[in-house]
Write an enzyme that holds these catalytic residues in place. Structure first.
Site, PDB file in Angstrom:
ATOM      1  N   GLY A 332       0.786  -1.242   0.000  1.00 52.72           N
ATOM      2  CA  GLY A 332       0.000   0.000   0.000  1.00 52.72           C
ATOM      3  C   GLY A 332       0.813   1.285   0.000  1.00 52.72           C
ATOM      4  CG  HIS A 333       4.596   1.676   1.385  1.00 54.08           C
ATOM      5  ND1 HIS A 333       3.959   0.629   1.984  1.00 54.08           N
ATOM      6  CD2 HIS A 333       5.380   2.242   2.342  1.00 54.08           C
ATOM      7  CE1 HIS A 333       4.335   0.562   3.246  1.00 54.08           C
ATOM      8  NE2 HIS A 333       5.189   1.518   3.494  1.00 54.08           N
ATOM      9  CB  SER A 339      -2.289  -0.516  -4.450  1.00 46.38           C
ATOM     10  OG  SER A 339      -2.013   0.311  -3.352  1.00 46.38           O
ATOM     11  N   GLY A 403       5.353  -6.769  -3.400  1.00 43.33           N
ATOM     12  CA  GLY A 403       4.576  -6.841  -4.644  1.00 43.33           C
ATOM     13  C   GLY A 403       4.818  -5.638  -5.533  1.00 43.33           C
ATOM     14  CG  HIS A 405      10.260  -2.205  -2.981  1.00 44.66           C
ATOM     15  ND1 HIS A 405      10.563  -0.862  -3.037  1.00 44.66           N
ATOM     16  CD2 HIS A 405      11.406  -2.833  -2.592  1.00 44.66           C
ATOM     17  CE1 HIS A 405      11.833  -0.692  -2.689  1.00 44.66           C
ATOM     18  NE2 HIS A 405      12.371  -1.871  -2.426  1.00 44.66           N
ATOM     19  CE1 TYR A 696      12.593   2.883  -8.850  1.00 42.95           C
ATOM     20  CE2 TYR A 696      12.821   4.126  -6.810  1.00 42.95           C
ATOM     21  CZ  TYR A 696      12.745   2.913  -7.489  1.00 42.95           C
ATOM     22  OH  TYR A 696      12.853   1.739  -6.790  1.00 42.95           O
ATOM     23  CG  LEU A 697       7.090   2.310 -11.907  1.00 40.06           C
ATOM     24  CD1 LEU A 697       5.969   3.091 -12.581  1.00 40.06           C
ATOM     25  CD2 LEU A 697       7.204   0.926 -12.522  1.00 40.06           C
ATOM     26  CG  ASN A 698       9.214   1.231  -6.844  1.00 34.92           C
ATOM     27  OD1 ASN A 698       8.138   0.832  -7.260  1.00 34.92           O
ATOM     28  ND2 ASN A 698      10.168   0.424  -6.426  1.00 34.92           N
ATOM     29  CE1 TYR A 699      11.181   6.483  -3.808  1.00 34.74           C
ATOM     30  CE2 TYR A 699      12.780   7.733  -5.076  1.00 34.74           C
ATOM     31  CZ  TYR A 699      12.476   6.889  -4.028  1.00 34.74           C
ATOM     32  OH  TYR A 699      13.474   6.477  -3.188  1.00 34.74           O
TER      33      TYR A 699
HETATM   34  P1  FDA Z   1       1.232  -0.908  -3.270  1.00 35.46           P
HETATM   35  O1  FDA Z   1       0.570  -2.071  -2.676  1.00 35.46           O
HETATM   36  O2  FDA Z   1       0.583   0.417  -3.112  1.00 35.46           O
HETATM   37  O3  FDA Z   1       1.526  -1.222  -4.794  1.00 35.46           O
HETATM   38  C1  FDA Z   1       2.207  -0.323  -5.633  1.00 35.46           C
HETATM   39  C2  FDA Z   1       1.865  -0.644  -7.085  1.00 35.46           C
HETATM   40  O4  FDA Z   1       2.211  -1.989  -7.377  1.00 35.46           O
HETATM   41  C3  FDA Z   1       0.376  -0.522  -7.382  1.00 35.46           C
HETATM   42  O5  FDA Z   1       0.212  -0.128  -8.720  1.00 35.46           O
HETATM   43  C4  FDA Z   1      -0.112  -1.930  -7.193  1.00 35.46           C
HETATM   44  O6  FDA Z   1      -1.299  -2.221  -7.899  1.00 35.46           O
HETATM   45  C5  FDA Z   1       1.044  -2.744  -7.729  1.00 35.46           C
HETATM   46  N1  FDA Z   1       1.137  -4.050  -7.078  1.00 35.46           N
HETATM   47  C6  FDA Z   1       1.249  -4.302  -5.764  1.00 35.46           C
HETATM   48  N2  FDA Z   1       1.305  -5.621  -5.544  1.00 35.46           N
HETATM   49  C7  FDA Z   1       1.212  -6.213  -6.747  1.00 35.46           C
HETATM   50  C8  FDA Z   1       1.200  -7.567  -7.172  1.00 35.46           C
HETATM   51  N3  FDA Z   1       1.298  -8.567  -6.299  1.00 35.46           N
HETATM   52  N4  FDA Z   1       1.060  -7.835  -8.495  1.00 35.46           N
HETATM   53  C9  FDA Z   1       0.950  -6.825  -9.393  1.00 35.46           C
HETATM   54  N5  FDA Z   1       0.974  -5.519  -9.040  1.00 35.46           N
HETATM   55  C10 FDA Z   1       1.096  -5.221  -7.733  1.00 35.46           C
HETATM   56  N6  FDA Z   1      11.194   2.779  -3.009  1.00 35.46           N
HETATM   57  C11 FDA Z   1      12.491   2.427  -3.161  1.00 35.46           C
HETATM   58  O7  FDA Z   1      12.894   2.007  -4.245  1.00 35.46           O
HETATM   59  N7  FDA Z   1      13.350   2.499  -2.113  1.00 35.46           N
HETATM   60  C12 FDA Z   1      12.958   2.911  -0.885  1.00 35.46           C
HETATM   61  O8  FDA Z   1      13.772   2.960   0.038  1.00 35.46           O
HETATM   62  C13 FDA Z   1      11.598   3.275  -0.709  1.00 35.46           C
HETATM   63  N8  FDA Z   1      11.126   3.702   0.502  1.00 35.46           N
HETATM   64  C14 FDA Z   1       9.802   4.055   0.650  1.00 35.46           C
HETATM   65  C15 FDA Z   1       9.323   4.496   1.886  1.00 35.46           C
HETATM   66  C16 FDA Z   1       7.989   4.882   2.027  1.00 35.46           C
HETATM   67  C17 FDA Z   1       7.496   5.343   3.374  1.00 35.46           C
HETATM   68  C18 FDA Z   1       7.120   4.820   0.921  1.00 35.46           C
HETATM   69  C19 FDA Z   1       5.687   5.258   1.072  1.00 35.46           C
HETATM   70  C20 FDA Z   1       7.582   4.383  -0.301  1.00 35.46           C
HETATM   71  C21 FDA Z   1       8.926   4.007  -0.461  1.00 35.46           C
HETATM   72  N9  FDA Z   1       9.402   3.551  -1.677  1.00 35.46           N
HETATM   73  C22 FDA Z   1      10.732   3.207  -1.809  1.00 35.46           C
HETATM   74  C23 FDA Z   1       8.505   3.470  -2.824  1.00 35.46           C
HETATM   75  C24 FDA Z   1       7.960   2.060  -2.965  1.00 35.46           C
HETATM   76  O9  FDA Z   1       8.958   1.231  -3.502  1.00 35.46           O
HETATM   77  C25 FDA Z   1       6.761   2.044  -3.918  1.00 35.46           C
HETATM   78  O10 FDA Z   1       5.751   2.870  -3.439  1.00 35.46           O
HETATM   79  C26 FDA Z   1       6.248   0.633  -4.144  1.00 35.46           C
HETATM   80  O11 FDA Z   1       5.465   0.592  -5.296  1.00 35.46           O
HETATM   81  C27 FDA Z   1       5.455   0.173  -2.961  1.00 35.46           C
HETATM   82  O12 FDA Z   1       5.039  -1.145  -3.100  1.00 35.46           O
HETATM   83  P2  FDA Z   1       3.833  -1.646  -2.194  1.00 35.46           P
HETATM   84  O13 FDA Z   1       3.574  -3.042  -2.560  1.00 35.46           O
HETATM   85  O14 FDA Z   1       4.081  -1.295  -0.788  1.00 35.46           O
HETATM   86  O15 FDA Z   1       2.691  -0.679  -2.683  1.00 35.46           O
END
Ligand code: FDA
Length: 754
Positions: A332-333, A339, A403, A405, A696-699
């Protein structure tokens, strides 16, 4: 449970256990090493029936002897009986996944055994298979070895009986639960044939087609399944006829129940807005304050928290059928909440992978399988518990989900030595738009390439990643050294730009820039914090720093030696806390009102340029709260720009992450802060990459462009696609066109098909 009977296993084979509630109604009739026969008196029917629990041997000859013995024994069972347990045999090829295929004749013996009594297979809900061999990769085999068979007269007595495959710990089999008076699931309305349907000729062909569906298995099973197929086909047909039905959500739920007609388990993982837990499930992984209620952001119509892979398959199939979008959430980040939010004004289902958290470490081969709903903190913790000399290269914040990240890249403190997380993925399990479960081999190299940095959410649902674990020394060194403008920060940062990308790859000097109090009373200054990980001891770090970066003036007392896992706590702000804090998925210390953006730098910014940036930071404090400069080079540069969709490789000096943080709720504050950081981003234009201005896609940043609500052209998507993926964008579009031409997996910034 009130009572039980058990037969001990022989070695690790066999063994039976029967548990039941209540004391008076179960009478043991006979037991031996491979069966337990009990009589059950049902007071409500004033009738007895027999339940025979069996363990049929895996040895073909012994099993056939057991069938023979049972044929003789059956005479004393009467008309109403059930036989259940580990049958150690199958009725068709679909009941097995992985391993060598079985020839069709090999099922004949067991099918004859079932047909001899006209037994009815009660079906099941839960995972498709009941046994697995727990090997990895292509050696992994799963089979439906356990089942419940009943005589037709018993089935009529207990029309509501359902069987559930229960998850078990410590066994390679699932337990089987037989519930003889299951209540119908809450969303399944009972099937009733409407006589008026006959007036519509179409209904005949619906039945004919459904009846013609080939069914594998025994004759009685086939008849049972065909009747079921007709029922479902008629319900579907009726639903399609109801052309003006706006009740998408009802239809979706109905569809789920039809996908797995014997499955009650799916009803337990569904949350609609009428469920009291809907809000808490939704909010459990919202990381940014601005997306919490009462924010006016579109919410999912239905949340599914799958327990089993088939729940995900069902959610995909039903979303497709009912025109619902699907959002997948891992940690959820997502910076824009994609997401769990859809700005495309389509009704959507959120698949929350919170129950997919298991992590299996293979120390001998230095690999791990990590399910997509796990967090990187859980992964780090689990690795460290198994080995002090293995680690993984991914981000800093422990609550980030693997997922999103990994599929977006995954930069962290070891990235100069080991690349991003996506560089260290060796296999994956993904469910595609057709509901197929694919691994690297079956998905093909193109799709496997796309999901490692191209955002898997455009291509399917990742269930698990197989990653290569990375050697870490028993001692690493960390430091945080702060320098303000008065302490020569401009020159030091300027110098940092030249060395941080070239220096020994075991050293990652990350730079955080913030406003701070100046030594001159009442004034503010800019502070540069050099936050560093060195994969080695302080004795080798100090001469290295002295030689390459003497301007920082690092001294031994700045440095702390520790284990790699302690460095994870250090960088995430948890120094001194127990390691178990890494397992916490819901840390509020990372929840805030926030908007982020990113840039890349390939030419060092001049000292004059840096000074003008500091001036802007101080004059317009509302525009940016913090900047992070993350150095590239090392392993990041060695990987080619096309090896994964993540294109920021050789030539990249560092990335910039801009963040604005605020603490006031409401739309006005949100819009004000968004506008402010956009102004700062615009101000930075001369200093960063151009054509494209990389990101950067993750941001994730929706400011750089979004898809249309309908189709989006290649040209339009290129505006932001080239920023994230550079030359890889075109290949991503081709992969998308091949694997999801209908664009089912879409969001505001997904890859569009051609
Ligand atoms: P989330 O669940 O919100 O998913 C992000 C995206 O991926 C959405 O589009 C979602 O639909 C999709 N997705 C998730 N799970 C999936 C699955 N199983 N299959 C297909 N698609 C899926 N980045 C970095 O490179 N280095 C870092 O140090 C940090 N630090 C950091 C700290 C904080 C506090 C935050 C809020 C964010 C970061 N990030 C980061 C960014 C982070 O890598 C980015 O937001 C990721 O997408 C988060 O993944 P989540 O699964 O947590 O997010």
């Amino acid at each position: 449970m009130d009572s039980f009977i058990r037969v001990d296993p022989v070695g690790i084979a066999g063994g039976l256990a029967l548990f039941w509630k209540g004391t008076s109604m179960v009478t043991l009739k006979k037991m031996c090493s491979w069966f337990i026969d009990v009589e059950i008196f049902d007071a409500s029917l004033n009738k007895s029936w027999r339940l025979v629990n069996v363990y049929f041997s895996s040895d073909d000859t012994i099993r056939k002897d057991q069938w023979e013995s049972f044929i003789h024994y059956k005479a004393c069972l009467g008309p109403d009986w059930v036989i259940w347990g580990d049958m150690n045999d199958l009725t068709c090829a679909e009941e097995k996944q992985g391993g060598n295929a079985r020839s069709s004749w090999s099922f004949r013996g067991f099918k004859n055994f079932i047909d001899a009594y006209g037994l009815v297979d009660l079906g099941f809900s839960g995972y498709l298979f009941t046994w697995r061999n727990n090997r990895s990769g292509s050696d992994y085999v799963q089979e439906r070895l356990d089942r419940v068979l009943a005589t037709p007269s018993w089935r009529i007595l207990y029309g509501q009986a359902v069987v559930t495959h229960l998850e078990t710990v410590g066994s390679d089999h699932n337990a089987i639960l037989l519930n003889i008076r299951a209540a119908p699931s809450f969303f399944r309305s009972p099937f009733r044939f409407d006589a008026r349907w006959i007036e519509d000729e179409e209904s005949f062909s619906v039945v004919q087609q459904a009846w013609a569906t080939p069914i594998q298995g025994s004759k009685s099973f086939s008849v049972y399944k065909k009747i079921q197929a007709c029922r479902h086909a008629l319900v579907d047909w009726k639903k399609r006829k109801r052309s003006n039905s706006a009740d998408t959500h009802e239809n979706f739920l109905q569809c789920l129940s039809l996908q797995y007609p014997n499955s009650n388990s799916i009803s337990k993982v569904i949350y609609t807005r009428y469920n009291s837990s809907y809000e808490s499930v939704l909010e459990s992984a919202i990381r940014l304050e601005q997306f919490f209620p009462p924010a006016k952001v579109p919410r999912p119509l239905v949340i599914v928290t799958p327990l089993l892979e088939f729940h995900i398959q069902a959610a995909i199939n039903c979303s497709k059928q009912h025109g619902m979008q699907l959002r997948v959430r891992s940690g959820g980040h997502d910076y824009e909440g994609l997401s769990y939010i859809s700005y495309q004004q389509a009704p959507f289902v959120m698949l929350d992978l919170v129950n997919f958290q298991s992590i299996t470490i293979d120390v001998e081969n230095s690999t791990a399988w990590v399910q997509a709903g796990a967090t990187i903190g859980q992964l780090y913790y689990t690795i460290a518990k198994k080995s002090p000399t293995l680690g993984f290269s991914a981000g800093v914040c422990p609550t980030v989900g693997v997922g999103g990240h990994f599929s977006g890249g995954g930069y962290g403190m070891m990235s100069r030595n080991y690349g991003i997380a996506a560089d260290n993925i060796i296999d994956a399990r993904l469910i595609d738009v057709n509901g197929r479960i694919l691994d690297r081999k079956s998905m093909g190299e193109d799709l496997f390439w796309a999901i490692r940095g191209g955002g898997a959410t455009s291509f399917g649902v990742v269930i698990a990643w197989h990653v290569k674990l990375l050697p870490v020394p028993e001692t690493v060194t960390v430091f945080t050294v702060n320098r303000t403008l008065e302490q020569n920060a401009t020159k030091i940062v300027h110098q940092w730009q030249s060395i941080a990308e070239k220096i020994d790859e075991k050293l990652l000097l990350r730079l955080f820039l913030t406003r701070a109090n100046s030594s001159q009373y009442g004034k503010e200054t800019v502070q540069a914090s050099f936050v560093t990980l060195y994969l080695g001891g302080v004795d080798t770090l100090l001469p290295l720093m002295q030689q390459s970066f003497p301007e920082l003036g690092l001294v031994r007392s700045d440095c702390i030696e520790m284990s790699w896992i302690e460095s994870i706590l250090y960088f995430s702000g948890y120094s001194g806390e127990p390691l178990e804090i890494l397992l916490n998925r819901t840390s509020s210390s990372y929840t805030t009102y926030f908007k982020g953006k990113s840039d890349y730098v390939t030419e060092p910014i001049s000292e004059i340029g840096l000074e003008s940036i500091w001036k802007r930071v101080l004059e317009y404090p509302e525009e940016v709260t913090e900047m992070q400069f993350s150095p590239y080079g090392g392993r990041l540069s060695e990987v080619s720009a096309t090896a994964t969709p993540f294109p920021h490789r050789a030539g990249t000096l560092y990335s910039i992450h801009y963040g604005v943080v605020w603490n006031k709720a409401g739309e006005n504050a949100l819009n004000r802060n968004r506008r402010a950081i956009r102004r700062f981003y615009s101000f930075m234009t001369p200093y960063v990459t151009k054509n494209p201005r990389s990101a950067y896609l993750n941001y994730r940043d929706l400011d750089i462009g979004v898809n249309n609500k309908g189709n989006t052209s290649y040209e339009q998507a290129s505006i932001w696609g080239l920023k994230y993926y550079g030359i890889n964008f075109e290949r991503l579009v081709h992969v998308k066109t091949r694997v999801d031409p209908g664009n089912f997996f879409r969001n505001e910034q997904s890859i569009p098909p051609l």
